[in-house]
Design a protein around this motif. Structure first.
Motif, mmCIF file in Angstrom:
data_model
loop_
_atom_site.group_PDB
_atom_site.id
_atom_site.type_symbol
_atom_site.label_atom_id
_atom_site.label_comp_id
_atom_site.label_asym_id
_atom_site.label_seq_id
_atom_site.Cartn_x
_atom_site.Cartn_y
_atom_site.Cartn_z
ATOM 1 N N ASN A 1 31.956 34.278 49.048
ATOM 2 C CA ASN A 1 32.044 34.823 47.698
ATOM 3 C C ASN A 1 30.798 35.547 47.187
ATOM 4 O O ASN A 1 30.898 36.322 46.235
ATOM 5 N N CYS A 2 29.656 35.298 47.774
ATOM 6 C CA CYS A 2 28.398 35.787 47.196
ATOM 7 C C CYS A 2 27.553 36.628 48.146
ATOM 8 O O CYS A 2 26.779 37.485 47.718
ATOM 9 N N CYS B 1 26.822 40.569 48.258
ATOM 10 C CA CYS B 1 25.796 41.156 47.379
ATOM 11 C C CYS B 1 24.444 40.463 47.540
ATOM 12 O O CYS B 1 23.413 41.125 47.630
ATOM 13 N N ALA C 1 28.745 33.273 37.663
ATOM 14 C CA ALA C 1 29.925 33.269 38.528
ATOM 15 C C ALA C 1 31.218 33.374 37.722
ATOM 16 O O ALA C 1 32.137 34.107 38.107
ATOM 17 N N VAL D 1 33.079 36.306 39.488
ATOM 18 C CA VAL D 1 33.611 36.097 40.829
ATOM 19 C C VAL D 1 35.037 35.578 40.674
ATOM 20 O O VAL D 1 35.248 34.492 40.127
ATOM 21 N N GLU D 2 36.001 36.360 41.120
ATOM 22 C CA GLU D 2 37.417 36.018 40.965
ATOM 23 C C GLU D 2 37.755 34.697 41.648
ATOM 24 O O GLU D 2 37.317 34.437 42.773
ATOM 25 N N MET E 1 36.816 31.689 41.094
ATOM 26 C CA MET E 1 35.735 30.713 41.229
ATOM 27 C C MET E 1 35.896 29.622 40.179
ATOM 28 O O MET E 1 35.994 29.896 38.985
#
Length: 140
Positions: free
Chosen positions: A60-61, A64, A98, A115-116, A118
Motif C-alpha cells: 500500500n505504501c 511512493c 492513510a 489510501v483506499e 485502509m
C-alpha cells in the motif's frame, strides 16, 4: 506587549531557519536516479506486527515511500527521517495521512491522497513496522 512581539518574532525566525535547513537537506538527498531510494535504511529482524506491517506497507505504501520506507526520488519522502520521529509526527499523524490523505508540508512531492481500503488495524501494523525501522536507524 513588547515581550510577546519578541517571542513571536523569535518563533517565526526559528521556523524559517528550520524550513531552510530541511530544504537544503532535501536538495542534497535528491541527487539520485528517479525512483531510487532517498536514504539508506538498516532493516532489523522483523517479527509479529512489524512483519505484518512490512507486507501491508509493501502493498500500500512502497510505491511512493519506497522499499523499507526509504523514499523514492520523484515519488514520495522517506519515512525513515528525523521529520517523522514520534515527537514531531505522532502515530496519529500516520493514521490521518492513510485514512484522509495529507497536504504537502515538509517535502515537494505533492499532496498524499488517502489510501483506499485502509483500516485502523492495517495502519497500526504499518506504524509498528515504520517505528521499528526508525528505531533501528536511530530515530526515536
Amino acid at each position: 506587549m513588547k515581550t510577546q512581539v519578541w517571542i513571536a518574532a523569535a518563533a517565526v525566525i526559528a521556523i524559517a531557519a528550520g524550513y531552510l535547513l530541511l530544504k537544503k537537506e532535501d536538495k542534497s538527498s535528491l541527487d539520485v536516479a528517479a525512483g531510487a531510494p532517498l536514504v539508506a535504511v538498516k532493516v532489523p529482524q522483523l517479527t509479529g506486527d512489524a512483519l505484518k506491517g512490512e507486507a501491508l506497507f509493501n502493498d500500500n505504501c512502497a510505491s511512493c515511500h519506497g522499499k523499507n520506507a526509504a523514499g523514492r526520488d520523484g515519488n514520495g519522502p522517506p519515512l525513515i527521517h528525523k521529520i517523522y520521529e514520534p515527537n514531531h509526527h505522532a502515530d496519529g499523524a500516520f493514521y490521518l495521512a492513510a485514512m484522509r490523505g495529507v497536504r504537502a508540508h515538509h517535502w515537494t512531492f505533492g499532496d498524499m491522497p488517502p489510501v483506499e481500503g485502509m483500516g485502523q488495524e492495517q495502519v497500526a501494523s504499518i506504524v509498528t513496522y515504520v517505528r521499528t525501522l526508525q528505531r533501528e536507524n536511530g530515530i526515536f
